[in-house]
Design an enzyme around this catalytic site. Structure first.
Site, PDB file in Angstrom:
ATOM      1  N   MET A  73      49.732 -17.109  -4.851  1.00 54.79           N
ATOM      2  CA  MET A  73      50.746 -16.975  -6.412  1.00 54.79           C
ATOM      3  C   MET A  73      52.185 -16.164  -6.223  1.00 54.79           C
ATOM      4  O   MET A  73      52.049 -15.920  -7.557  1.00 54.79           O
ATOM      5  CB  MET A  73      49.455 -15.758  -6.477  1.00 54.79           C
ATOM      6  CG  MET A  73      48.613 -16.050  -7.117  1.00 54.79           C
ATOM      7  SD  MET A  73      48.248 -18.163  -7.397  1.00 54.79           S
ATOM      8  CE  MET A  73      46.245 -18.675  -6.218  1.00 54.79           C
ATOM      9  N   CYS A  74      53.246 -16.129  -5.677  1.00 62.60           N
ATOM     10  CA  CYS A  74      54.306 -16.063  -6.025  1.00 62.60           C
ATOM     11  C   CYS A  74      54.716 -16.448  -6.453  1.00 62.60           C
ATOM     12  O   CYS A  74      55.138 -17.739  -6.416  1.00 62.60           O
ATOM     13  CB  CYS A  74      54.448 -15.419  -4.959  1.00 62.60           C
ATOM     14  SG  CYS A  74      54.544 -13.041  -4.165  1.00 62.60           S
ATOM     15  N   HIS A  75      55.740 -16.426  -7.428  1.00 60.29           N
ATOM     16  CA  HIS A  75      56.875 -16.925  -8.036  1.00 60.29           C
ATOM     17  C   HIS A  75      57.922 -17.647  -6.566  1.00 60.29           C
ATOM     18  O   HIS A  75      58.811 -16.355  -6.419  1.00 60.29           O
ATOM     19  CB  HIS A  75      57.595 -16.829  -9.172  1.00 60.29           C
ATOM     20  CG  HIS A  75      56.213 -16.753 -10.241  1.00 60.29           C
ATOM     21  ND1 HIS A  75      55.714 -15.963 -10.635  1.00 60.29           N
ATOM     22  CD2 HIS A  75      55.589 -18.373 -11.363  1.00 60.29           C
ATOM     23  CE1 HIS A  75      54.414 -16.359 -11.329  1.00 60.29           C
ATOM     24  NE2 HIS A  75      54.686 -17.019 -11.615  1.00 60.29           N
ATOM     25  N   MET A 111      57.091  -8.690  -3.782  1.00 62.66           N
ATOM     26  CA  MET A 111      56.735  -8.903  -2.981  1.00 62.66           C
ATOM     27  C   MET A 111      57.424  -9.254  -1.834  1.00 62.66           C
ATOM     28  O   MET A 111      57.711  -9.386  -0.042  1.00 62.66           O
ATOM     29  CB  MET A 111      55.640 -10.617  -3.459  1.00 62.66           C
ATOM     30  CG  MET A 111      54.497 -10.030  -4.178  1.00 62.66           C
ATOM     31  SD  MET A 111      53.418  -8.435  -3.015  1.00 62.66           S
ATOM     32  CE  MET A 111      53.063  -9.345  -1.911  1.00 62.66           C
ATOM     33  N   GLU A 112      58.915  -9.782  -2.006  1.00 62.85           N
ATOM     34  CA  GLU A 112      60.397 -10.235  -1.395  1.00 62.85           C
ATOM     35  C   GLU A 112      60.255  -9.049  -0.609  1.00 62.85           C
ATOM     36  O   GLU A 112      60.914  -9.468   0.693  1.00 62.85           O
ATOM     37  CB  GLU A 112      61.241 -10.769  -1.884  1.00 62.85           C
ATOM     38  CG  GLU A 112      61.123 -11.841  -2.669  1.00 62.85           C
ATOM     39  CD  GLU A 112      59.924 -11.969  -4.046  1.00 62.85           C
ATOM     40  OE1 GLU A 112      59.859 -13.295  -4.530  1.00 62.85           O
ATOM     41  OE2 GLU A 112      60.170 -10.857  -4.616  1.00 62.85           O
ATOM     42  N   ASP A 126      58.528  -8.768  18.755  1.00 67.59           N
ATOM     43  CA  ASP A 126      58.760 -10.173  19.441  1.00 67.59           C
ATOM     44  C   ASP A 126      59.997  -9.895  20.548  1.00 67.59           C
ATOM     45  O   ASP A 126      59.631  -9.892  21.500  1.00 67.59           O
ATOM     46  CB  ASP A 126      59.187 -11.444  18.426  1.00 67.59           C
ATOM     47  CG  ASP A 126      59.128 -12.422  19.044  1.00 67.59           C
ATOM     48  OD1 ASP A 126      58.196 -12.631  19.960  1.00 67.59           O
ATOM     49  OD2 ASP A 126      60.050 -12.831  18.817  1.00 67.59           O
TER      50      ASP A 126
END
Length: 155
Positions: A73-75, A111-112, A126
């Site tokens: 749902m992120c733009h 969110m970014e 990793d």
């Protein structure tokens, strides 16, 4: 009222088209608990896969740029800046990761920033998993954000 649900109960992306463009900033943090050997190898450039923090820096920026590909749902936003910083706590064997993302647009960059620190932490894992697989990624959270209708937030 749920903003991401349409009148039929299905998921939707919120329409931000009528919102004003504003300058927005968000800073997030994540930590990765490692062992002393990993800290020493990172500090001395002895990790076989290369310069761990430089690779994690680039991975974090890529993570921020690709956020809408991973979070449904992120733009897609116009990121105008993204920077990461690493703080190695040799006493606690923790690498703290900070990301600040900036945009000028209709929706925030929280969110970014969260994606950036998470991807950076996963990259450290990793690159160091051959040394020790017991690393723990923890404490992923938003530290602060500014801009937009909801205003400023500080953790």
């Amino acid at each position: 009222m749920l903003t991401h649900i349409n009148e039929k109960g299905y998921a939707k992306m919120v329409d931000v088209g009528d919102k004003e463009n504003t300058k927005r900033t968000a800073t997030a943090k994540a930590s990765i608990l490692v062992n002393k050997e990993i800290i020493d190898k990172i500090l001395n450039g002895q990790v076989k896969k290369g310069d761990v923090l430089s690779v994690a820096q680039v991975a974090g920026i890529m993570g921020a740029k690709n956020t809408p590909m991973n979070i449904p749902m992120c733009h897609q936003i116009n990121l105008v800046g993204c920077d990461l910083d690493f703080n190695i706590d040799e006493k606690e064997n923790i690498i703290n990761i900070y990301a600040t993302c900036k945009s000028v647009g209709k929706t925030g960059v929280e969110m970014e920033a969260l994606s950036a620190v998470t991807i950076a932490a996963l990259t450290i894992y990793d690159m160091c998993k051959a040394i020790d697989k017991k690393m723990v990624i923890k404490d992923v959270h938003l530290l602060e954000k500014s801009g937009g209708k909801s205003g400023n937030f500080k953790f």
